[in-house]
Scaffold this motif. Structure first.
Motif, PDB file in Angstrom:
ATOM      1  N   VAL A   1       0.840  -1.206   0.000  1.00  0.00           N
ATOM      2  CA  VAL A   1       0.000   0.000   0.000  1.00  0.00           C
ATOM      3  C   VAL A   1       0.872   1.250   0.000  1.00  0.00           C
ATOM      4  CG1 VAL A   1      -1.555   1.377   1.452  1.00  0.00           C
ATOM      5  CG2 VAL A   1      -2.065  -1.025   1.011  1.00  0.00           C
ATOM      6  N   ILE A   2       1.902   1.271   0.848  1.00  0.00           N
ATOM      7  CA  ILE A   2       2.804   2.429   0.908  1.00  0.00           C
ATOM      8  C   ILE A   2       3.531   2.601  -0.421  1.00  0.00           C
ATOM      9  CG2 ILE A   2       4.873   3.350   2.019  1.00  0.00           C
ATOM     10  CD1 ILE A   2       3.934   1.971   4.598  1.00  0.00           C
ATOM     11  N   LEU A   3       4.020   1.485  -0.994  1.00  0.00           N
ATOM     12  CA  LEU A   3       4.717   1.558  -2.274  1.00  0.00           C
ATOM     13  C   LEU A   3       3.796   2.071  -3.377  1.00  0.00           C
ATOM     14  CD1 LEU A   3       7.223   0.964  -3.979  1.00  0.00           C
ATOM     15  CD2 LEU A   3       6.389  -1.373  -4.268  1.00  0.00           C
ATOM     16  N   ALA A   4       2.563   1.548  -3.410  1.00  0.00           N
ATOM     17  CA  ALA A   4       1.609   1.987  -4.436  1.00  0.00           C
ATOM     18  C   ALA A   4       1.283   3.472  -4.280  1.00  0.00           C
ATOM     19  CB  ALA A   4       0.335   1.147  -4.360  1.00  0.00           C
ATOM     20  N   ALA A   5       1.155   3.950  -3.029  1.00  0.00           N
ATOM     21  CA  ALA A   5       0.872   5.375  -2.801  1.00  0.00           C
ATOM     22  C   ALA A   5       2.026   6.243  -3.299  1.00  0.00           C
ATOM     23  CB  ALA A   5       0.619   5.621  -1.320  1.00  0.00           C
ATOM     24  N   LEU A   6       3.261   5.770  -3.097  1.00  0.00           N
ATOM     25  CA  LEU A   6       4.420   6.532  -3.584  1.00  0.00           C
ATOM     26  C   LEU A   6       4.497   6.511  -5.109  1.00  0.00           C
ATOM     27  CD1 LEU A   6       7.122   5.414  -0.984  1.00  0.00           C
ATOM     28  CD2 LEU A   6       5.916   7.603  -1.102  1.00  0.00           C
ATOM     29  N   LEU A   7       4.207   5.332  -5.707  1.00  0.00           N
ATOM     30  CA  LEU A   7       4.247   5.240  -7.168  1.00  0.00           C
ATOM     31  C   LEU A   7       3.125   6.045  -7.816  1.00  0.00           C
ATOM     32  CD1 LEU A   7       5.074   1.442  -7.666  1.00  0.00           C
ATOM     33  CD2 LEU A   7       6.603   3.408  -7.963  1.00  0.00           C
ATOM     34  N   ALA A   8       2.048   6.284  -7.066  1.00  0.00           N
ATOM     35  CA  ALA A   8       0.923   7.055  -7.612  1.00  0.00           C
ATOM     36  C   ALA A   8       1.257   8.533  -7.750  1.00  0.00           C
ATOM     37  CB  ALA A   8      -0.309   6.878  -6.730  1.00  0.00           C
ATOM     38  N   ILE A   9       2.290   9.001  -7.032  1.00  0.00           N
ATOM     39  CA  ILE A   9       2.646  10.426  -7.097  1.00  0.00           C
ATOM     40  C   ILE A   9       3.062  10.844  -8.505  1.00  0.00           C
ATOM     41  CG2 ILE A   9       4.260  12.183  -6.265  1.00  0.00           C
ATOM     42  CD1 ILE A   9       4.251  10.778  -3.555  1.00  0.00           C
ATOM     43  N   PRO A  10       4.034  10.149  -9.151  1.00  0.00           N
ATOM     44  CA  PRO A  10       4.380  10.562 -10.522  1.00  0.00           C
ATOM     45  C   PRO A  10       3.236  10.349 -11.512  1.00  0.00           C
ATOM     46  CG  PRO A  10       5.546   8.541  -9.920  1.00  0.00           C
ATOM     47  CD  PRO A  10       4.917   9.069  -8.668  1.00  0.00           C
ATOM     48  N   VAL A  11       2.397   9.338 -11.270  1.00  0.00           N
ATOM     49  CA  VAL A  11       1.248   9.120 -12.159  1.00  0.00           C
ATOM     50  C   VAL A  11       0.281  10.294 -12.064  1.00  0.00           C
ATOM     51  CG1 VAL A  11      -0.742   7.637 -12.624  1.00  0.00           C
ATOM     52  CG2 VAL A  11       1.469   6.611 -12.053  1.00  0.00           C
ATOM     53  N   ALA A  12      -0.006  10.724 -10.822  1.00  0.00           N
ATOM     54  CA  ALA A  12      -0.900  11.870 -10.632  1.00  0.00           C
ATOM     55  C   ALA A  12      -0.282  13.136 -11.209  1.00  0.00           C
ATOM     56  CB  ALA A  12      -1.200  12.045  -9.143  1.00  0.00           C
ATOM     57  N   ALA A  13       1.042  13.287 -11.050  1.00  0.00           N
ATOM     58  CA  ALA A  13       1.720  14.467 -11.607  1.00  0.00           C
ATOM     59  C   ALA A  13       1.630  14.470 -13.130  1.00  0.00           C
ATOM     60  CB  ALA A  13       3.177  14.486 -11.162  1.00  0.00           C
ATOM     61  N   ALA A  14       1.772  13.288 -13.752  1.00  0.00           N
ATOM     62  CA  ALA A  14       1.660  13.192 -15.208  1.00  0.00           C
ATOM     63  C   ALA A  14       0.244  13.532 -15.667  1.00  0.00           C
ATOM     64  CB  ALA A  14       2.053  11.796 -15.668  1.00  0.00           C
ATOM     65  N   ALA A  15      -0.753  13.058 -14.907  1.00  0.00           N
ATOM     66  CA  ALA A  15      -2.149  13.365 -15.261  1.00  0.00           C
ATOM     67  C   ALA A  15      -2.407  14.861 -15.140  1.00  0.00           C
ATOM     68  CB  ALA A  15      -3.099  12.584 -14.361  1.00  0.00           C
ATOM     69  N   GLY A  16      -1.853  15.487 -14.081  1.00  0.00           N
ATOM     70  CA  GLY A  16      -2.011  16.927 -13.922  1.00  0.00           C
ATOM     71  C   GLY A  16      -1.326  17.699 -15.037  1.00  0.00           C
ATOM     72  N   SER A  17      -0.139  17.216 -15.464  1.00  0.00           N
ATOM     73  CA  SER A  17       0.589  17.872 -16.553  1.00  0.00           C
ATOM     74  C   SER A  17      -0.177  17.771 -17.869  1.00  0.00           C
ATOM     75  CB  SER A  17       1.969  17.232 -16.698  1.00  0.00           C
ATOM     76  OG  SER A  17       2.686  17.820 -17.763  1.00  0.00           O
ATOM     77  N   ALA A  18      -0.737  16.582 -18.127  1.00  0.00           N
ATOM     78  CA  ALA A  18      -1.535  16.408 -19.350  1.00  0.00           C
ATOM     79  C   ALA A  18      -2.769  17.308 -19.327  1.00  0.00           C
ATOM     80  CB  ALA A  18      -1.938  14.951 -19.507  1.00  0.00           C
ATOM     81  N   ASN A  19      -3.387  17.410 -18.142  1.00  0.00           N
ATOM     82  CA  ASN A  19      -4.558  18.270 -18.017  1.00  0.00           C
ATOM     83  C   ASN A  19      -4.167  19.735 -18.222  1.00  0.00           C
ATOM     84  OD1 ASN A  19      -7.484  18.657 -17.015  1.00  0.00           O
ATOM     85  ND2 ASN A  19      -6.326  19.995 -15.679  1.00  0.00           N
ATOM     86  N   HIS A  20      -2.963  20.101 -17.777  1.00  0.00           N
ATOM     87  CA  HIS A  20      -2.503  21.485 -17.956  1.00  0.00           C
ATOM     88  C   HIS A  20      -2.400  21.835 -19.438  1.00  0.00           C
ATOM     89  CE1 HIS A  20       0.619  24.680 -18.283  1.00  0.00           C
ATOM     90  NE2 HIS A  20      -0.105  25.205 -17.329  1.00  0.00           N
ATOM     91  N   GLY A  21      -1.877  20.887 -20.230  1.00  0.00           N
ATOM     92  CA  GLY A  21      -1.793  21.134 -21.669  1.00  0.00           C
ATOM     93  C   GLY A  21      -3.165  21.354 -22.283  1.00  0.00           C
ATOM     94  N   ARG A  22      -4.131  20.534 -21.869  1.00  0.00           N
ATOM     95  CA  ARG A  22      -5.500  20.700 -22.384  1.00  0.00           C
ATOM     96  C   ARG A  22      -6.109  22.023 -21.928  1.00  0.00           C
ATOM     97  NH1 ARG A  22      -5.626  15.184 -20.916  1.00  0.00           N
ATOM     98  NH2 ARG A  22      -6.694  15.706 -18.973  1.00  0.00           N
ATOM     99  N   GLN A  23      -5.843  22.392 -20.664  1.00  0.00           N
ATOM    100  CA  GLN A  23      -6.401  23.638 -20.132  1.00  0.00           C
ATOM    101  C   GLN A  23      -5.816  24.865 -20.840  1.00  0.00           C
ATOM    102  OE1 GLN A  23      -8.771  24.221 -17.890  1.00  0.00           O
ATOM    103  NE2 GLN A  23      -9.186  22.088 -17.365  1.00  0.00           N
ATOM    104  N   VAL A  24      -4.515  24.813 -21.130  1.00  0.00           N
ATOM    105  CA  VAL A  24      -3.881  25.936 -21.832  1.00  0.00           C
ATOM    106  C   VAL A  24      -4.463  26.080 -23.235  1.00  0.00           C
ATOM    107  CG1 VAL A  24      -1.714  26.741 -22.840  1.00  0.00           C
ATOM    108  CG2 VAL A  24      -1.749  25.876 -20.493  1.00  0.00           C
ATOM    109  N   ALA A  25      -4.645  24.942 -23.909  1.00  0.00           N
ATOM    110  CA  ALA A  25      -5.244  24.984 -25.245  1.00  0.00           C
ATOM    111  C   ALA A  25      -6.674  25.508 -25.186  1.00  0.00           C
ATOM    112  CB  ALA A  25      -5.211  23.593 -25.869  1.00  0.00           C
ATOM    113  N   ALA A  26      -7.415  25.087 -24.155  1.00  0.00           N
ATOM    114  CA  ALA A  26      -8.797  25.553 -24.011  1.00  0.00           C
ATOM    115  C   ALA A  26      -8.831  27.047 -23.703  1.00  0.00           C
ATOM    116  CB  ALA A  26      -9.498  24.775 -22.904  1.00  0.00           C
ATOM    117  N   ALA A  27      -7.869  27.508 -22.899  1.00  0.00           N
ATOM    118  CA  ALA A  27      -7.817  28.938 -22.577  1.00  0.00           C
ATOM    119  C   ALA A  27      -7.530  29.760 -23.825  1.00  0.00           C
ATOM    120  CB  ALA A  27      -6.749  29.191 -21.509  1.00  0.00           C
TER     121      ALA A  27
END
Length: 198
Positions: A37-63
């Motif tokens: 569980v601890i390992l999965a929570a740590l590995l989820a950090i870069p995954v969440a960061a990547a999802a946020g980065s991808a969303n940022h690209g979409r948001q900038v294009a939408a803006a």
């Protein structure tokens, strides 16, 4: 609490029960699950960061898309904005819709309802956004909004993953606790009893 009875010591024993000669198979399984569980929570950090980065690209294009065909202008109230009475002793401060007029880039005059501060007199300027036809529209998204939304998406994704992992751990631990309690009851049922303790 410090020492061997503190929360950190208890957590360490739960995470590494192998050093304890009284550790059961279920204790070791629970420790393995907790590590995963601890390992999965740590590995989820870069995954969440990547999802946020991808969303940022979409948001900038939408803006950028939002900004096309929209422009800021000033509307002027045609009458005083009403004052909203909350109760007998206070006055509301929320903006209210009041009729106003503005001119678009072609010089065409428009009228419509705009949000104005209660009590604003007729003729007061109100900043508004209009589209290519001169009609009122929402303000375009900004770069700061895109950053905020993207960070929020990443955080919510990570929190959701962690919440799911914690829930999984709690459910498994509940099942193991019931299994251990039942094992204690079975062991106690076959324990030889006499009039006094051995």
């Amino acid at each position: 609490m410090h020492g061997s009875s503190g929360p950190i010591a208890r957590f360490r024993r739960r995470l590494f029960p192998g050093h304890n000669s009284l550790a059961r198979g279920s204790d070791r399984f629970e420790a393995l699950l907790l590590k995963l569980v601890i390992l999965a929570a740590l590995l989820a950090i870069p995954v969440a960061a990547a999802a946020g980065s991808a969303n940022h690209g979409r948001q900038v294009a939408a803006a950028a898309s939002d900004a096309v065909g929209r422009q800021a202008t000033t509307a002027y109230l045609l009458k005083s904005a009403p004052v909203r009475i909350v109760d007998s002793e206070s006055v509301g401060t929320e903006d209210s819709t009041t009729e106003a007029t503005w001119t678009d880039s072609r010089g065409v005059r428009h009228t419509g309802g705009v949000l104005a501060t209660p009590g604003s007199p007729a003729g007061s300027p109100v900043p508004v956004w209009i589209d290519a036809r001169g009609e009122l529209t929402a303000a375009p998204r900004t770069a700061s909004t895109a950053v905020f939304d993207s960070v929020l998406v990443g955080l919510w994704l990570w929190f959701a993953v962690v919440a799911g992992l914690v829930l999984l751990h709690r459910v498994v631990r509940l099942v193991l606790d019931r299994h251990r309690a039942a094992a204690w009851e079975r062991a106690w049922a076959v324990y030889p009893r006499s009039g006094s303790w051995p």
